[in-house]
Design an enzyme around this catalytic site. Structure first.
Site, PDB file in Angstrom:
ATOM      1  N   LEU A  79       0.887  -1.165   0.000  1.00  0.00           N
ATOM      2  CA  LEU A  79       0.000   0.000   0.000  1.00  0.00           C
ATOM      3  C   LEU A  79       0.920   1.209   0.000  1.00  0.00           C
ATOM      4  O   LEU A  79       1.910   1.234   0.739  1.00  0.00           O
ATOM      5  CB  LEU A  79      -0.894   0.032   1.238  1.00  0.00           C
ATOM      6  N   ASP A  80       0.604   2.219  -0.812  1.00  0.00           N
ATOM      7  CA  ASP A  80       1.509   3.357  -0.886  1.00  0.00           C
ATOM      8  C   ASP A  80       1.497   4.174   0.410  1.00  0.00           C
ATOM      9  O   ASP A  80       0.651   3.978   1.283  1.00  0.00           O
ATOM     10  CB  ASP A  80       1.197   4.240  -2.106  1.00  0.00           C
ATOM     11  N   LEU A  81       2.433   5.083   0.514  1.00  0.00           N
ATOM     12  CA  LEU A  81       2.661   5.847   1.744  1.00  0.00           C
ATOM     13  C   LEU A  81       1.398   6.521   2.261  1.00  0.00           C
ATOM     14  O   LEU A  81       1.136   6.553   3.467  1.00  0.00           O
ATOM     15  CB  LEU A  81       3.749   6.902   1.480  1.00  0.00           C
TER      16      LEU A  81
END
Length: 232
Positions: free
Chosen positions: A100-102
């Site tokens: 999952l991105d930042l």
């Protein structure tokens, strides 16, 4: 045991990652570089990856976590100091299955079981992931149908998504996808002129986030992960 499986069972990476390490010449057996993933490792062999000796893991661990915004899914980055793997209190060297991105949050699986990680993350597994997204505007049936037909992102083949209303008055929608490209959901909406303000993954296959609070985690067993994920 085959070399790529030996590396995978050490918990440092998946089988695909092991193949890449071997191909790149980063694996030594008894101080000799080996580039054949199917090389048979014996009990007396000393296996090193990037000059660090590895060994088989005797105990696998499995966790589900509600990833907070601001935590990286990778294991290291010189520009950040918050990593999702550090939320779990364990001595095992666990890593995320998928990413999952930042700026996204929600359900993740962490483990040191490379075989399970490979099984879940492989494209042929065809696992559906569901996200609840908050958008900057409402969407219409035209956009929903366009997502179902497929949208081209990153100049590659089309990716599909199934959108349902969740709370449209507050611009909240559910989207389900099966592919797993980098920032895929955000890019899909961007391609039709819509910005994702918040992204929360709530399920991986049949595995649900449920009432697990942000930043919290739960230790589970291998059968639980497999039974739930593939109960889609």
């Amino acid at each position: 045991m085959r070399l790529n499986k030996y590396i995978r069972n050490s918990g440092i990476t998946s089988r695909r990652g092991a193949d890449k390490l071997i191909e790149d010449g980063k694996v030594k057996i008894n101080e000799i570089v080996v580039t054949e993933p199917f090389y048979e490792v014996s009990n007396s062999d000393c296996v090193k990856v990037e000059d660090k000796k590895i060994k088989q893991i005797e105990r696998f661990e499995y966790y589900i976590i509600n990833k907070p915004i601001g935590f990286l899914s990778s294991l290291s980055d010189p520009f950040h100091n918050q990593f999702v793997s550090e939320i779990v209190k364990t001595d095992a060297r666990i890593y995320p299955v998928g990413r999952l991105d930042l700026n996204s949050r929600g359900l993740m699986i962490l483990t040191n079981d490379g075989d399970l990680a490979f099984k879940i993350s492989h494209p042929n597994s065809n696992i559906t992931k569901e996200y609840i997204v908050k958008l900057d505007k409402k969407i219409n049936n035209y956009i929903a149908k366009k997502f179902e037909a497929g949208i081209k992102i990153d100049d590659k083949s089309k990716v599909k998504g199934r959108i349902k209303e969740f709370d449209p008055d507050n611009f909240l929608y559910s989207i389900k996808i099966k592919e797993g490209r980098n920032r895929q959901v955000r890019k899909m909406f961007k391609s039709v002129g819509i910005k994702v303000l918040d992204l929360n993954r709530v399920s991986i296959g049949g595995l649900k986030l449920g009432d697990l609070k942000i930043g919290h985690y739960k230790k589970v067993d291998r059968d639980y992960i497999l039974n739930e994920v593939f109960r889609d």
